[in-house]
Design a protein around this motif. Sequence first.
Motif, short mmCIF file in Angstrom:
data_model
loop_
_atom_site.label_atom_id
_atom_site.label_comp_id
_atom_site.label_asym_id
_atom_site.label_seq_id
_atom_site.Cartn_x
_atom_site.Cartn_y
_atom_site.Cartn_z
N ALA A 105 3.10 4.32 10.69
CA ALA A 105 3.17 6.01 10.44
C ALA A 105 1.92 6.33 9.60
O ALA A 105 1.84 7.40 8.96
N MET A 106 1.28 5.17 8.46
CA MET A 106 0.40 5.90 7.58
C MET A 106 -1.56 5.60 8.11
O MET A 106 -1.98 6.20 7.90
N THR A 107 -1.16 5.18 9.29
CA THR A 107 -3.16 4.35 9.32
C THR A 107 -3.79 5.50 10.01
O THR A 107 -4.93 5.63 9.35
N GLN A 108 -3.66 6.99 10.78
CA GLN A 108 -4.00 7.88 10.36
C GLN A 108 -4.30 8.48 9.94
O GLN A 108 -5.08 9.52 10.09
N TYR A 109 -4.24 8.30 8.35
CA TYR A 109 -4.27 9.58 7.16
C TYR A 109 -4.57 8.42 6.45
O TYR A 109 -5.27 9.24 5.46
N LEU A 110 -5.19 6.99 6.95
CA LEU A 110 -5.84 6.40 5.27
C LEU A 110 -7.39 7.09 5.34
O LEU A 110 -7.44 6.49 4.10
N LEU A 144 0.34 -0.86 0.35
CA LEU A 144 -0.13 0.39 0.14
C LEU A 144 0.72 1.41 0.07
O LEU A 144 1.89 0.89 0.94
N PHE A 145 0.88 2.55 -1.19
CA PHE A 145 1.30 2.99 -1.39
C PHE A 145 0.35 5.15 -1.40
O PHE A 145 -0.49 4.69 -1.50
N MET A 146 0.90 5.49 -0.28
CA MET A 146 0.42 7.07 0.16
C MET A 146 0.94 8.03 0.56
O MET A 146 1.94 7.89 0.95
N ARG A 158 4.49 7.44 2.18
CA ARG A 158 4.76 6.03 3.40
C ARG A 158 4.66 4.63 2.60
O ARG A 158 3.04 4.28 1.91
N VAL A 159 4.64 3.71 2.87
CA VAL A 159 4.17 2.42 2.29
C VAL A 159 3.46 1.49 3.39
O VAL A 159 4.47 1.70 4.41
N ALA A 160 3.36 0.30 3.21
CA ALA A 160 3.11 -1.24 4.18
C ALA A 160 2.78 -2.09 3.39
O ALA A 160 2.06 -1.92 2.36
N HIS A 161 3.55 -3.49 4.13
CA HIS A 161 3.60 -4.03 3.55
C HIS A 161 2.40 -5.17 4.25
O HIS A 161 2.54 -5.51 4.85
N LEU A 162 1.45 -5.33 3.28
CA LEU A 162 0.12 -6.22 3.65
C LEU A 162 -0.82 -7.28 2.96
O LEU A 162 -0.49 -7.10 1.70
N PHE A 185 -2.58 0.19 -4.29
CA PHE A 185 -2.11 -0.50 -4.18
C PHE A 185 -1.23 -1.36 -4.94
O PHE A 185 -2.10 -1.73 -5.76
N VAL A 186 -0.45 -1.90 -5.08
CA VAL A 186 0.53 -2.71 -5.99
C VAL A 186 0.62 -4.09 -5.24
O VAL A 186 1.54 -4.80 -4.03
#
Length: 199
Positions: free
Chosen positions: A59-64, A27-29, A36-40, A71-72
């Motif tokens: 780090a990205m949760t508060q902005y989602l 996930l990219f944002m 920020r990225v997260a691998h999910l 999402f890649v």
Amino acid sequence: MHPNAAFAWDDTEALRAFAQDIGFGTLFMATPQGPRVAHLPFVFLAENRIGFHIARNNAMTQYLDGAEALFVVNGPDGYISPDWYGMDNQVPTWNYCAIEMQGNMRQMTQDELIAQSDALSLFQEAKLAPKPLWDRSKMADGYFEKMLRGILGFHMDITAWRGTRKLGQNKPDTARNAAADGAEQAGKRDIADMMRRLP
């Protein structure tokens, strides 16, 4: 995605099936603190909706919630040596498959998060048959609820699909199949199989 039209992959049904089978992505944002990225792991909740859960303190949760994100999902990939084609004047390249899903994010309710978590584990457990299915009833009382406190659930409503299958479509069949043989000998069986399966 790759600008060469020969590699465009625009069959949404095939893209969805491919992404669902892999079940894991990035996930990219953009955030006020930078990208920020997260691998999910994720699961399809509807035809054009994916769901996932993420650590509450990511780090990205508060902005989602309410944001637009990307999402890649990456499939097989591998280096392709020019020698393998059996043709003159070739260059090294990298073959790969990738899917981008762009869409709008919404935070799940607690009930939706529980349903997403159950759906994700059920989908993946089913792939392990004949192993008996695991489900959260096997957890100690209260442990699942404790784990839920550390995560938040989100879903993405997909507004755009972009796919690339760079598999040597721009080469003659004999050269592509020869390169697939080379890739397999180099230990890249998955990308070699995809190169051979092209129509």
